[in-house]
Design a protein around this motif. Structure first.
Motif, PDB file in Angstrom:
ATOM      1  N   LEU A 140       1.220  -0.954   0.446  1.00 27.55           N
ATOM      2  CA  LEU A 140       0.112  -0.262   0.255  1.00 27.55           C
ATOM      3  C   LEU A 140       0.608   1.384   0.174  1.00 27.55           C
ATOM      4  O   LEU A 140       0.708   1.883  -0.904  1.00 27.55           O
ATOM      5  CB  LEU A 140      -1.195   0.029   1.323  1.00 27.55           C
ATOM      6  CG  LEU A 140      -1.686   1.052   1.343  1.00 27.55           C
ATOM      7  CD1 LEU A 140      -2.677   1.905   0.453  1.00 27.55           C
ATOM      8  CD2 LEU A 140      -2.283   1.107   2.615  1.00 27.55           C
ATOM      9  N   LEU A 141       1.720   0.839   0.939  1.00 31.74           N
ATOM     10  CA  LEU A 141       2.877   2.519   0.975  1.00 31.74           C
ATOM     11  C   LEU A 141       3.583   2.739  -0.607  1.00 31.74           C
ATOM     12  O   LEU A 141       3.709   3.976  -0.684  1.00 31.74           O
ATOM     13  CB  LEU A 141       3.669   2.058   2.078  1.00 31.74           C
ATOM     14  CG  LEU A 141       2.570   2.435   3.524  1.00 31.74           C
ATOM     15  CD1 LEU A 141       4.119   2.259   4.652  1.00 31.74           C
ATOM     16  CD2 LEU A 141       2.242   3.389   3.755  1.00 31.74           C
ATOM     17  N   SER A 142       3.978   1.596  -1.201  1.00 27.42           N
ATOM     18  CA  SER A 142       4.820   1.760  -2.139  1.00 27.42           C
ATOM     19  C   SER A 142       4.012   2.155  -3.677  1.00 27.42           C
ATOM     20  O   SER A 142       4.252   2.995  -4.315  1.00 27.42           O
ATOM     21  CB  SER A 142       4.998   0.493  -2.447  1.00 27.42           C
ATOM     22  OG  SER A 142       6.408  -0.069  -1.217  1.00 27.42           O
ATOM     23  N   ASN A 143       2.314   1.821  -3.532  1.00 27.31           N
ATOM     24  CA  ASN A 143       1.656   2.090  -4.329  1.00 27.31           C
ATOM     25  C   ASN A 143       1.261   3.288  -4.264  1.00 27.31           C
ATOM     26  O   ASN A 143       0.725   4.454  -5.666  1.00 27.31           O
ATOM     27  CB  ASN A 143       0.314   0.949  -4.639  1.00 27.31           C
ATOM     28  CG  ASN A 143       0.493   0.073  -4.750  1.00 27.31           C
ATOM     29  OD1 ASN A 143       1.348  -0.270  -5.851  1.00 27.31           O
ATOM     30  ND2 ASN A 143      -0.347  -1.034  -4.097  1.00 27.31           N
ATOM     31  N   LEU A 144       1.069   4.163  -2.870  1.00 28.22           N
ATOM     32  CA  LEU A 144       0.163   5.274  -2.585  1.00 28.22           C
ATOM     33  C   LEU A 144       1.537   6.496  -3.147  1.00 28.22           C
ATOM     34  O   LEU A 144       1.737   7.444  -3.956  1.00 28.22           O
ATOM     35  CB  LEU A 144       0.390   5.755  -1.719  1.00 28.22           C
ATOM     36  CG  LEU A 144      -0.817   5.063  -0.600  1.00 28.22           C
ATOM     37  CD1 LEU A 144      -0.877   5.286   0.782  1.00 28.22           C
ATOM     38  CD2 LEU A 144      -1.932   6.739  -0.936  1.00 28.22           C
ATOM     39  N   GLU A 145       3.528   6.100  -2.387  1.00 29.45           N
ATOM     40  CA  GLU A 145       4.340   6.843  -3.603  1.00 29.45           C
ATOM     41  C   GLU A 145       4.317   6.620  -4.818  1.00 29.45           C
ATOM     42  O   GLU A 145       4.487   7.374  -5.763  1.00 29.45           O
ATOM     43  CB  GLU A 145       5.490   6.525  -2.627  1.00 29.45           C
ATOM     44  CG  GLU A 145       6.998   7.424  -3.267  1.00 29.45           C
ATOM     45  CD  GLU A 145       7.673   7.257  -1.893  1.00 29.45           C
ATOM     46  OE1 GLU A 145       8.013   8.448  -1.976  1.00 29.45           O
ATOM     47  OE2 GLU A 145       7.225   6.347  -1.087  1.00 29.45           O
ATOM     48  N   SER A 146       4.711   5.917  -4.974  1.00 33.54           N
ATOM     49  CA  SER A 146       4.121   5.745  -7.052  1.00 33.54           C
ATOM     50  C   SER A 146       3.309   6.673  -7.360  1.00 33.54           C
ATOM     51  O   SER A 146       3.531   7.258  -8.477  1.00 33.54           O
ATOM     52  CB  SER A 146       4.706   3.922  -7.300  1.00 33.54           C
ATOM     53  OG  SER A 146       3.642   3.311  -7.229  1.00 33.54           O
ATOM     54  N   ASP A 147       2.052   5.619  -7.425  1.00 37.52           N
ATOM     55  CA  ASP A 147       0.878   6.288  -7.522  1.00 37.52           C
ATOM     56  C   ASP A 147       0.181   8.220  -7.954  1.00 37.52           C
ATOM     57  O   ASP A 147       0.118   8.601  -8.806  1.00 37.52           O
ATOM     58  CB  ASP A 147      -0.699   5.800  -8.060  1.00 37.52           C
ATOM     59  CG  ASP A 147      -0.581   4.328  -7.972  1.00 37.52           C
ATOM     60  OD1 ASP A 147       0.984   4.175  -8.795  1.00 37.52           O
ATOM     61  OD2 ASP A 147      -0.694   2.591  -8.097  1.00 37.52           O
TER      62      ASP A 147
END
Length: 298
Positions: A150-157
């Protein structure tokens, strides 16, 4: 600083405890992580520019920015309000979050969080950058691996950098606000001690709390037994990261931007000079507390 501001605004209110916000709907309330007071300033006393400046310096509490249900939860968690609704005996978990100040919309954050969690969640915003997710526990509860994604997706998206603290299961009853405030305190401890980390829990934060509360005498004994770390700060950093990476050589070398052979050499040198076996639980626990104590000065 809040006390000084109190003198600048004639109708402002200064409170050493969390105010009953329901009585002051026409006030902006400010607080900080380093001061225990709350400062309430009537909305008609603040120009837009002043409000903008104060929001950059302090956390802002504004009841008008929340829905009725969000406000009920906020009052329950922060200011002895009534339990928002009766629920079954299903426990919940509090997932505290804090974000960096970046260009994003609150609605986008909420949408991303609700799309991620399979179980029902409710989001309560503490201020513009912090909040808490109330997650019902069950077979679809999120795992550490899920939350990391989730944290990775929030940062990338969405270009949102978020840190979270995953609390323990709690019943939804009158004791929940105490658990909420305690976990929130531990989250702040974790962010201060490990600013580069993204996911916290009690087990990760507890060693830092324990070191902070050690007696002066015990700290001196620990420092004396590991004076090597005072002489070689690079070795201190190496051993600490090696332990925090669960003794994974590849991950430690990657985090430190060094070759595996360099890492292995440093570990062997530490063992030769101290006689400590890093595979022994009792010895490695003591070493880690020493690492944390020495790192306080960094």
């Amino acid at each position: 600083m809040l006390k000084k501001l109190h003198h600048l605004y004639a109708q402002s209110l200064l409170s050493s405890t969390t105010p009953d916000f329901r009585k002051y709907e026409h006030y902006y309330w400010f607080y900080s992580d380093t001061e225990s007071d709350w400062l309430g300033i009537p909305k008609n006393e603040l120009a837009h520019k002043e409000l903008t400046i104060l929001k950059t310096l302090y956390h802002l509490y504004d009841p008008s920015s929340r829905t009725t249900l969000q406000q009920s939860w906020y009052d329950f968690l922060f200011s002895n309000g009534e339990l928002p609704y009766q629920t079954s005996n299903e426990p919940i978990r509090l997932i505290h979050f804090k974000m960096k100040k970046m260009d994003w919309e609150k609605e986008d954050v909420e949408s991303a969080l609700k799309n991620f969690f399979i179980a029902n969640i409710f989001i309560v915003w503490v201020d513009e950058l912090e909040g808490v997710i109330l997650e019902k526990l069950g077979e679809h509860s999120s795992t550490k691996s899920n939350l990391s994604s989730l944290l990775s997706n929030l940062e990338s998206d969405l270009f949102i950098r978020m840190s979270i603290y995953v609390g323990k299961p709690h019943e939804v009853d009158a004791t929940l606000p105490n658990h909420f405030l305690q976990e929130r305190k531990w989250f702040k401890e974790g962010l201060h001690a490990l600013p580069s980390e993204r996911i916290f829990n009690f087990e990760k934060v507890f060693p830092f709390i324990l070191v902070e509360q050690m007696s002066h005498e015990l700290k001196q004994h620990l420092l004396a037994n590991f004076s090597l770390f005072n002489e070689d700060r690079e070795l201190l950093k190496t051993i600490r990261i090696f332990i925090e990476c669960s003794f994974n050589v590849s991950l430690t070398a990657k985090k430190m931007y060094i070759h595996r052979n360099t890492l292995q050499y440093r570990i062997e040198r530490f063992t030769e000079k101290t006689g400590i076996n890093l595979k022994d639980y009792h010895q490695v626990s003591t070493v880690y507390f020493a690492c944390l104590l020495f790192s306080q000065d960094d």
